[in-house]
Design a protein around this motif. Structure first.
Motif, PDB file in Angstrom:
ATOM      1  N   LEU A 424      29.843  27.030  40.918  1.00  7.57           N
ATOM      2  CA  LEU A 424      31.522  27.662  40.822  1.00  7.57           C
ATOM      3  C   LEU A 424      32.232  27.277  39.737  1.00  7.57           C
ATOM      4  CD1 LEU A 424      31.058  30.083  43.588  1.00  7.57           C
ATOM      5  CD2 LEU A 424      29.550  30.356  41.485  1.00  7.57           C
ATOM      6  N   ASP A 425      32.222  27.940  38.245  1.00  5.47           N
ATOM      7  CA  ASP A 425      32.747  27.135  37.409  1.00  5.47           C
ATOM      8  C   ASP A 425      34.735  27.789  36.953  1.00  5.47           C
ATOM      9  OD1 ASP A 425      31.581  29.098  36.008  1.00  5.47           O
ATOM     10  OD2 ASP A 425      30.787  27.093  34.396  1.00  5.47           O
ATOM     11  N   VAL A 426      34.998  28.954  37.432  1.00  4.60           N
ATOM     12  CA  VAL A 426      35.641  30.248  37.595  1.00  4.60           C
ATOM     13  C   VAL A 426      36.820  29.775  38.737  1.00  4.60           C
ATOM     14  CG1 VAL A 426      36.918  32.194  36.360  1.00  4.60           C
ATOM     15  CG2 VAL A 426      34.790  30.975  35.507  1.00  4.60           C
ATOM     16  N   GLN A 427      37.987  29.610  38.347  1.00  7.95           N
ATOM     17  CA  GLN A 427      39.114  28.984  39.307  1.00  7.95           C
ATOM     18  C   GLN A 427      40.211  30.179  39.208  1.00  7.95           C
ATOM     19  OE1 GLN A 427      41.885  28.407  40.107  1.00  7.95           O
ATOM     20  NE2 GLN A 427      42.934  27.787  38.536  1.00  7.95           N
ATOM     21  N   TYR A 428      40.125  31.317  40.204  1.00  3.98           N
ATOM     22  CA  TYR A 428      41.307  32.204  40.688  1.00  3.98           C
ATOM     23  C   TYR A 428      42.384  31.334  41.555  1.00  3.98           C
ATOM     24  CZ  TYR A 428      37.102  34.788  38.904  1.00  3.98           C
ATOM     25  OH  TYR A 428      35.938  35.176  38.270  1.00  3.98           O
ATOM     26  N   ARG A 429      42.739  30.529  41.684  1.00  2.00           N
ATOM     27  CA  ARG A 429      44.025  30.558  42.269  1.00  2.00           C
ATOM     28  C   ARG A 429      45.220  29.837  41.916  1.00  2.00           C
ATOM     29  NH1 ARG A 429      42.293  26.561  47.246  1.00  2.00           N
ATOM     30  NH2 ARG A 429      41.470  28.578  48.164  1.00  2.00           N
ATOM     31  N   MET A 430      44.560  28.738  40.590  1.00  2.00           N
ATOM     32  CA  MET A 430      45.774  27.892  40.651  1.00  2.00           C
ATOM     33  C   MET A 430      46.298  28.002  38.845  1.00  2.00           C
ATOM     34  SD  MET A 430      44.160  24.367  42.174  1.00  2.00           S
ATOM     35  CE  MET A 430      42.523  25.303  42.716  1.00  2.00           C
ATOM     36  N   ASN A 431      47.512  27.876  38.879  1.00  2.00           N
ATOM     37  CA  ASN A 431      48.202  26.813  37.532  1.00  2.00           C
ATOM     38  C   ASN A 431      47.112  26.421  37.174  1.00  2.00           C
ATOM     39  OD1 ASN A 431      49.393  25.453  35.796  1.00  2.00           O
ATOM     40  ND2 ASN A 431      51.375  27.543  35.726  1.00  2.00           N
ATOM     41  N   ARG A 432      46.589  26.269  35.053  1.00  2.00           N
ATOM     42  CA  ARG A 432      45.874  25.416  34.829  1.00  2.00           C
ATOM     43  C   ARG A 432      45.852  23.967  35.289  1.00  2.00           C
ATOM     44  NH1 ARG A 432      44.540  28.029  30.067  1.00  2.00           N
ATOM     45  NH2 ARG A 432      46.303  29.240  30.048  1.00  2.00           N
ATOM     46  N   ALA A 433      47.565  23.808  34.721  1.00  2.00           N
ATOM     47  CA  ALA A 433      48.445  22.575  35.616  1.00  2.00           C
ATOM     48  C   ALA A 433      47.793  22.375  36.071  1.00  2.00           C
ATOM     49  CB  ALA A 433      49.504  22.338  34.581  1.00  2.00           C
ATOM     50  N   ILE A 434      47.834  22.378  37.838  1.00  5.58           N
ATOM     51  CA  ILE A 434      47.395  22.357  38.929  1.00  5.58           C
ATOM     52  C   ILE A 434      46.244  22.023  38.858  1.00  5.58           C
ATOM     53  CG2 ILE A 434      47.884  22.833  41.606  1.00  5.58           C
ATOM     54  CD1 ILE A 434      49.902  24.298  40.468  1.00  5.58           C
TER      55      ILE A 434
END
Length: 637
Positions: A424-434
């Motif tokens: 699963l390659d799309v994450q819905y939690r973090m700011n991209r820098a984190i």
């Protein structure tokens, strides 16, 4: 074939080594038992006082237990609901253990409710009470070890064609096979999530859903189970822990899928209790008649004398009792699409002779291989879901872990049978820098931040990353009696930095937006220290209900808007001990949604390649602040 059997035998040997280590540790704890004075430690309370007794939903006797000594400030404990405990007494300077396992039902501060498993146990306990000097300590879960060893023997001995084929795919040379059936994509899932569901539906033997932090693994798994139930009448859903089973059961229940939760009611959370076997059993339309039959049986058996008439009544009532029990049980199973239990729970009496087309194992990367086999023995195919780049199984014997016990079935399959795996390659939690550092180090840079979270911040004036470097402060680290580590000055610095952050963003904004905070340390001693400082901090009092302090393991599966990590280690040799388990650091840094603040000696950490890269990443992409030496760091209560 001999190589396959050797692999299973090795698992058995390592499991035995783990059990022997745990037993030796337990016996050592018995030797260290308190002979004088008060003890309220994570694994032992002495002296204790017994309070009221009652009966729980499973008709087990529950006794209230109170720590009766001087209570320390820190209330953290290894006692948890569902944990096995033993009572003991001190007699002539020696500990006498009541070797009847009991179970923690509830715990709050220094009061526990403990379920006593049998009346003989209660009688023995009452006998101990008469001696006054009694206590309670964590016990060993012998049952789980016995189940896993039995499962490994069955895996070796089974020779039916379907299972032999499945076994050869999972740990042999045989490659998995897949159908090529069309699957109508689910509109609310992304491309990789739909690909995972498709692979699950088309797998003949096994499929793996690899879900990095925040990528919607549970959402994907729920849809995969829902779609499977369009093709099969019933599936089994398992996980290594009760908490994980409850979580997936709750999501399935909300989706409108009928769930029957099998397991000890003491270990099932209140949210999912209405799905539990005991609850549904007690609410079955025929239960009132069963209750009446049992009451009549008790009444007749209590009479002083009985003749042929009474014996005939007893036989008829017992026959009716058995009929009703079987009828209720079979109807509960027949009307449930999902049977949910822990991996060990799949071997319970209720699950005997049950077989399923598919078993789903959630959090498979945290499960011992032998525990997975316990569930797999009941199915024709298996779906594994989890992330082997996060926390591994809990193993107490380092040697057993190092020799291979820590390597899970999911980890081996991901390496040896990559065609089974969907990332699963799309994450819905973090700011991209984190997210980006974790993506590069653990997931080959394949993760993408969904636009809804990619640039999200606590406040427009905030930034997503900050490293507070203590390399010039000479804080040093301390070692506790339990060999855990702490760093008092770093803990104080963390509290001061948190107060400064609250002042910068504004208390009103944080309260209005319900911004939540997680304070993480890999070390229990540091967690205890941080909790103490937080309790005593008046400035942070309005936010206290929005702040959680725990170990990395305690934060597994959770997330917070702001995460602060106390690394603790501060030495010139670069010795970082526990922090060498890089998967734990992956868990820690990926708990943050919008802000990640790390506290640590950059020079100490940079002597390890991974942490050198982490420090460089913060220097390039975040705020890197080196603290100058100061006489003391005020906590400003």
């Amino acid at each position: 074939m001999s190589q396959l059997f050797e692999s299973l035998q090795r698992q058995s040997d390592l499991l035995r080594k783990e059990y022997e280590f745990e037993k030796a540790t337990y016996l050592e704890a018995v030797k260290r038992a308190p002979m004088n004075g008060d003890v309220a430690e994570g694994d032992c309370w002495y002296p204790i006082r017994l309070g009221n007794t009652s009966y729980n939903i499973a008709n087990q006797l529950v006794v209230d237990v109170y720590f009766d000594g001087t209570q320390p400030e820190d209330t953290s404990s290894d006692f948890e609901p569902g944990k096995i405990v033993n009572f003991f007494s001190i007699e002539n300077g020696q500990m006498r253990v009541l070797n009847h396992n009991c179970t923690v039902s509830r715990i709050q501060d220094f009061r526990m409710e403990i379920a006593v498993n049998s009346m003989p146990t209660m009688m023995a306990l009452q006998n101990l009470v008469s001696r006054n000097q009694i206590g309670v300590l964590l016990g060993i879960d012998d049952y789980s070890y016995q189940v896993m060893q039995s499962s490994l023997r069955q895996v070796k001995d089974r020779n039916d064609e379907n299972f032999v084929n499945l076994r050869s795919v999972l740990i042999g040379e045989k490659q998995p096979s897949f159908r090529d059936n069309h699957f109508n994509h689910i509109p609310w899932l992304n491309a990789s999530q739909n690909a995972a569901v498709s692979k699950v539906l088309n797998a003949r033997e096994t499929a793996i859903v690899h879900g990095p932090p925040g990528t919607g693994k549970t959402t994907t798994l729920v849809e995969a189970i829902s779609e499977t139930l369009r093709r099969e009448t019933q599936v089994m859903v398992c996980a290594p822990s009760n908490a994980a089973v409850d979580w997936i059961s709750e999501q399935l229940h909300r989706r409108g899928i009928g769930v029957l939760r099998i397991g000890n009611p003491l270990r099932i959370n209140d949210v999912i209790m209405e799905c539990s076997y005991e609850f549904r059993y007690g609410n079955h339309p025929d239960y009132l008649e069963l209750f009446s039959v049992r009451s009549s049986l008790r009444e007749i058996k209590s009479r002083p004398k009985s003749g042929d008439k009474e014996h005939n009544q007893i036989r008829k009532l017992q026959h009716r009792e058995m009929e009703l029990e079987v009828k209720i049980r079979e109807e509960l199973f027949a009307t449930s699409g999902v049977i949910a239990c822990t991996l060990i729970g799949s071997a319970s009496r209720l699950m005997e002779r049950r077989h399923f087309g598919t078993v789903f194992i959630d959090e498979a990367a945290q499960a011992l291989e032998a525990a997975c086999w316990t569930a797999i023995l009941k199915a024709d195919r298996v779906v594994l879901a989890g992330d082997h780049q996060q926390l591994p199984p809990t193993i107490k014997c380092k040697e057993a872990g190092r020799d291979g016990l820590e390597r899970t079935l999911m980890q081996k399959m991901t390496k040896n049978k990559p065609c089974c795996v969907t990332l699963l390659d799309v994450q819905y939690r973090m700011n991209r820098a984190i997210m980006e550092f974790s993506s590069r180090q653990f997931y080959h840079g394949r993760l993408k931040a969904d636009p809804s979270v990619a640039d999200r911040l606590v406040s427009p004036i905030d930034t997503p990353l900050m490293w507070v470097d203590t390399s010039k402060c000479d804080f040093g680290e301390q070692q506790s009696r339990s060999l855990s580590r702490s760093n008092h000055e770093e803990a104080k610095l963390l509290m001061k930095t948190l107060m400064d952050y609250v002042k910068l963003i504004g208390m009103e904004h944080l309260l209005r937006e319900q911004v939540d905070f997680g304070i993480i340390s890999p070390y229990k001693a540091q967690v205890r220290l941080l909790r103490k400082y937080l309790r005593n901090n008046r400035v942070l009092k309005p936010l206290r209900h929005q702040i959680t302090v725990n170990t990395v393991d305690g934060f597994q599966g959770q997330e917070r808007d702001v995460i602060l990590i106390s690394m603790v280690r501060d030495n010139t040799s670069g010795n970082i001990g526990f922090l060498n388990d890089l998967r734990r650091m992956n868990v820690a840094i990926t708990r943050a949604r919008m802000k990640l603040i790390v506290f640590g000696n950059a020079e100490t950490m940079s002597k390890t390649k991974f942490y050198e890269k982490l420090v460089e990443y913060f220097q390039e992409h975040g705020d890197f602040i080196t603290i100058e030496p100061a006489p003391t760091i005020p906590l400003n209560n």
